[in-house]
Design a protein around this motif. Structure first.
Motif, PDB file in Angstrom:
ATOM      1  N   VAL A  17       0.675  -1.070   0.064  1.00  0.00           N
ATOM      2  CA  VAL A  17       0.066  -0.098   0.160  1.00  0.00           C
ATOM      3  C   VAL A  17       0.848   1.208   0.053  1.00  0.00           C
ATOM      4  N   PRO A  18       0.430   2.522  -0.313  1.00  0.00           N
ATOM      5  CA  PRO A  18       1.051   3.626  -0.495  1.00  0.00           C
ATOM      6  C   PRO A  18       1.691   3.910   1.094  1.00  0.00           C
ATOM      7  N   ASP A  19       2.973   4.644   1.132  1.00  0.00           N
ATOM      8  CA  ASP A  19       3.451   4.975   2.251  1.00  0.00           C
ATOM      9  C   ASP A  19       2.506   6.087   2.818  1.00  0.00           C
ATOM     10  N   PRO A  20       2.445   6.305   4.260  1.00  0.00           N
ATOM     11  CA  PRO A  20       1.852   7.365   4.734  1.00  0.00           C
ATOM     12  C   PRO A  20       2.838   8.731   4.732  1.00  0.00           C
ATOM     13  N   TYR A  21       2.129   9.751   4.708  1.00  0.00           N
ATOM     14  CA  TYR A  21       2.810  11.167   4.907  1.00  0.00           C
ATOM     15  C   TYR A  21       1.996  12.083   5.573  1.00  0.00           C
ATOM     16  N   ILE A  22       2.706  13.304   5.901  1.00  0.00           N
ATOM     17  CA  ILE A  22       2.418  14.457   6.778  1.00  0.00           C
ATOM     18  C   ILE A  22       1.403  15.081   5.990  1.00  0.00           C
ATOM     19  N   LEU A  23       0.109  14.813   6.568  1.00  0.00           N
ATOM     20  CA  LEU A  23      -1.129  15.538   6.040  1.00  0.00           C
ATOM     21  C   LEU A  23      -1.450  16.834   6.565  1.00  0.00           C
ATOM     22  N   ASN A  24      -1.659  16.859   7.943  1.00  0.00           N
ATOM     23  CA  ASN A  24      -1.682  17.954   8.723  1.00  0.00           C
ATOM     24  C   ASN A  24      -0.450  18.565   9.476  1.00  0.00           C
ATOM     25  N   GLU A  25      -0.418  19.692  10.073  1.00  0.00           N
ATOM     26  CA  GLU A  25       0.702  20.284  10.658  1.00  0.00           C
ATOM     27  C   GLU A  25       0.843  19.499  12.061  1.00  0.00           C
ATOM     28  N   GLY A  26       0.092  18.696  12.577  1.00  0.00           N
ATOM     29  CA  GLY A  26       0.137  18.316  13.761  1.00  0.00           C
ATOM     30  C   GLY A  26       0.517  16.667  13.877  1.00  0.00           C
ATOM     31  N   ASP A  27       0.547  16.483  12.350  1.00  0.00           N
ATOM     32  CA  ASP A  27       0.946  14.810  12.465  1.00  0.00           C
ATOM     33  C   ASP A  27       2.374  14.377  12.565  1.00  0.00           C
ATOM     34  N   ALA A  28       2.385  13.242  12.809  1.00  0.00           N
ATOM     35  CA  ALA A  28       3.853  12.752  12.759  1.00  0.00           C
ATOM     36  C   ALA A  28       3.714  11.327  11.972  1.00  0.00           C
ATOM     37  N   VAL A  29       4.753  10.724  11.447  1.00  0.00           N
ATOM     38  CA  VAL A  29       4.907   9.460  10.692  1.00  0.00           C
ATOM     39  C   VAL A  29       5.800   8.545  11.699  1.00  0.00           C
ATOM     40  N   VAL A  30       5.271   7.561  11.977  1.00  0.00           N
ATOM     41  CA  VAL A  30       6.223   6.482  12.960  1.00  0.00           C
ATOM     42  C   VAL A  30       6.447   5.494  12.121  1.00  0.00           C
ATOM     43  N   ARG A  31       7.520   4.868  12.401  1.00  0.00           N
ATOM     44  CA  ARG A  31       8.084   3.544  11.762  1.00  0.00           C
ATOM     45  C   ARG A  31       7.570   2.617  13.002  1.00  0.00           C
ATOM     46  N   LEU A  32       6.968   1.587  12.687  1.00  0.00           N
ATOM     47  CA  LEU A  32       6.197   0.716  13.498  1.00  0.00           C
ATOM     48  C   LEU A  32       7.325  -0.413  13.839  1.00  0.00           C
ATOM     49  N   THR A  33       7.643  -0.511  15.268  1.00  0.00           N
ATOM     50  CA  THR A  33       8.361  -1.492  15.666  1.00  0.00           C
ATOM     51  C   THR A  33       7.660  -2.672  16.290  1.00  0.00           C
ATOM     52  N   MET A  34       6.510  -2.328  17.010  1.00  0.00           N
ATOM     53  CA  MET A  34       5.783  -3.332  17.444  1.00  0.00           C
ATOM     54  C   MET A  34       4.268  -3.144  17.185  1.00  0.00           C
ATOM     55  N   SER A  35       3.725  -4.057  17.047  1.00  0.00           N
ATOM     56  CA  SER A  35       2.060  -3.906  16.964  1.00  0.00           C
ATOM     57  C   SER A  35       1.190  -5.021  17.293  1.00  0.00           C
ATOM     58  N   SER A  36       0.361  -5.070  18.162  1.00  0.00           N
ATOM     59  CA  SER A  36      -0.167  -6.205  18.957  1.00  0.00           C
ATOM     60  C   SER A  36      -1.705  -6.373  18.491  1.00  0.00           C
ATOM     61  N   VAL A  37      -2.131  -7.596  18.413  1.00  0.00           N
ATOM     62  CA  VAL A  37      -3.388  -7.919  18.072  1.00  0.00           C
ATOM     63  C   VAL A  37      -4.074  -7.491  19.149  1.00  0.00           C
ATOM     64  N   CYS A  38      -5.486  -7.566  19.287  1.00  0.00           N
ATOM     65  CA  CYS A  38      -6.231  -7.363  20.316  1.00  0.00           C
ATOM     66  C   CYS A  38      -7.610  -7.802  20.044  1.00  0.00           C
ATOM     67  N   GLY A  39      -8.344  -8.249  21.202  1.00  0.00           N
ATOM     68  CA  GLY A  39      -9.566  -8.852  21.147  1.00  0.00           C
ATOM     69  C   GLY A  39     -10.710  -8.176  20.193  1.00  0.00           C
ATOM     70  N   SER A  40     -10.645  -6.749  20.351  1.00  0.00           N
ATOM     71  CA  SER A  40     -11.602  -6.091  19.663  1.00  0.00           C
ATOM     72  C   SER A  40     -11.455  -6.273  18.058  1.00  0.00           C
ATOM     73  N   ASP A  41     -10.352  -6.463  17.603  1.00  0.00           N
ATOM     74  CA  ASP A  41      -9.975  -6.885  16.247  1.00  0.00           C
ATOM     75  C   ASP A  41     -10.727  -7.764  15.719  1.00  0.00           C
ATOM     76  N   LEU A  42     -11.231  -8.846  16.698  1.00  0.00           N
ATOM     77  CA  LEU A  42     -11.868  -9.899  16.245  1.00  0.00           C
ATOM     78  C   LEU A  42     -13.380  -9.714  15.795  1.00  0.00           C
ATOM     79  N   HIS A  43     -13.836  -8.537  16.357  1.00  0.00           N
ATOM     80  CA  HIS A  43     -15.157  -7.970  15.740  1.00  0.00           C
ATOM     81  C   HIS A  43     -15.142  -7.583  14.585  1.00  0.00           C
ATOM     82  N   LEU A  44     -13.967  -7.033  14.131  1.00  0.00           N
ATOM     83  CA  LEU A  44     -13.899  -6.666  12.612  1.00  0.00           C
ATOM     84  C   LEU A  44     -13.997  -7.817  11.697  1.00  0.00           C
ATOM     85  N   LEU A  45     -12.995  -8.836  12.182  1.00  0.00           N
ATOM     86  CA  LEU A  45     -12.920  -9.897  11.547  1.00  0.00           C
ATOM     87  C   LEU A  45     -14.083 -10.749  11.313  1.00  0.00           C
TER      88      LEU A  45
END
Length: 391
Positions: A17-45
């Motif tokens: 997918v396209p890389d994210p970029y600064i859209l508004n002046e208060g934005d930051a772009v973060v390189r993900l080092t860890m991202s966890s699953v969550c039980g509420s994600d299962l409601h999406l699935l």
């Protein structure tokens, strides 16, 4: 960049997918080092949260390294190691100003969707459908963080990533669950659900003064962790009658505070499970409220029921009479991330709580679909799969 994308019910794919970029002046772009699953994600699935679109990036519990900031960002700089709350808050509306961040008036660009369902819209949430803003989620190599000064928090030196990542969502949600209880010294607190949020609610209950904590689940490995790490007494609802067991354990009085850390896809036993499952499958009700019913029935007179398990719509067989006639206090809500994260990082840094034991599987992003299957089916004693997108 690579990202884990939702493409339909129980259909996840790793895509480019396209890389994210600064859209508004208060934005930051973060390189993900860890991202966890969550039980509420299962409601999406499972298709119980509408307004998902094919190609949406999921994930909302994460940390990483700041690689770019907008001109309006004052508290962060390139290279900062940060944990980011799952809920977005503008920082200036009346709700953010009063530390009710998940009720933010301005961070959800699609308020009309929730206004139809709930009367008023709440905040945006990363990776959690277009009803909650349509923001790209964290199961990706990079993410745009709006309102970065209000949602991204520097991780103290000495706090390992494996612990810090859970201060993004699981720990603050569990802590808020206990905080909403209004725990008093000597209280008995019961937590339904021994997953990540439930584990943190148990430990938080002790931090706030509980004398006893009782955990309810059906998975032996989770109950064992609740006993070992959260110092909870444990009950397996497939082996005992929960209401009778709680009466016996409290001398017939009932627990003082009850926490629902399960939500809309609760599992129970007997005809109640078949009834709720059939009605939900046929869309005659949106949520399965078995845990909520039990919590209301179990709670002592004048007690408190705290609800942080996610509910999306309408419930059947809700015991309103029991709640009213026992003068129960019901408190609930999506967690106020920005209120709790700084103090919880301090507790982790001080060694009071170490959430890292919840990380049972550390996998690459390419293993995302398999990771979610394992998490959903709770195989291999899986409590939390954490992806390392930058590796």
């Amino acid at each position: 960049m690579k990202a884990l994308c939702w493409n339909g019910i129980n259909d996840l794919k790793v895509e480019r997918v396209p890389d994210p970029y600064i859209l508004n002046e208060g934005d930051a772009v973060v390189r993900l080092t860890m991202s966890s699953v969550c039980g509420s994600d299962l409601h999406l699935l499972d298709g119980y949260v509408p307004t998902m679109k094919a190609g949406d990036i999921i994930g909302h519990e994460f940390m990483g390294e700041v690689i770019e900031v907008g001109p309006g960002v004052k508290k962060l700089k390139r290279g900062d190691r940060v944990v980011v709350g799952s809920v977005l808050g503008c920082g200036s509306c009346e709700f953010c100003q009063s530390d009710q961040w998940s009720l933010c008036d301005n961070s959800n660009p699609n308020p009309e969707i929730l206004e139809k369902a709930y009367g008023y819209a709440g905040a945006g949430i990363f990776g959690y459908s277009h009803a909650f803003g349509g923001y790209a989620g964290s199961h990706a190599e990079y993410i745009r963080v709006p309102y970065a000064d209000h949602g991204a928090f520097k991780v103290p030196e000495g706090v390992k990533d494996e612990a810090a990542v859970f201060t993004s969502d699981a720990f603050p949600t569990g802590y808020m669950a206990a905080d909403m209880c209004g725990i008093e010294r000597g209280d008995t607190v019961v937590v339904w659900g021994a997953g990540g949020v439930g584990q943190m609610a148990m430990q938080s209950a002790y931090l706030l003064g509980a004398e006893r904590v009782i955990a309810i689940d059906r998975y032996g490995d989770r109950l064992a962790k609740a006993k070992q790490y959260a110092k909870a007494e444990v009950l397996n609802y497939e082996e005992v009658d929960i209401l009778e067991a709680l009466k016996e354990m409290t001398g017939g009085r009932g627990p003082d505070r009850c926490i629902d850390a399960v939500g809309m896809e609760a599992h129970t036993t007997g005809m109640e499970q078949y009834y709720d499952k059939a009605k939900q499958t046929l869309r005659l009700q949106t949520d399965r409220p078995a845990v909520l019913r039990q919590a209301i029935m179990a709670c002592r007179k004048g007690g408190t029921v705290s609800i942080v398990g996610v509910y999306g719509g309408l419930l059947d067989k809700f015991p309103m009479g029991a709640a009213m006639n026992k003068a129960l206090t019901l408190r609930m809500g999506q967690m106020f991330a920005q209120k709790y994260i700084p103090k919880l990082l301090e507790r982790v840094a001080a060694g009071e709580v170490d959430p890292s034991y919840m990380l049972t599987h550390k996998w690459t992003l390419d293993q995302g679909p398999e990771g979610y299957r394992m998490f959903k089916e709770k195989t291999d004693n899986c409590m939390r799969v954490v992806f390392t997108p930058s590796q």
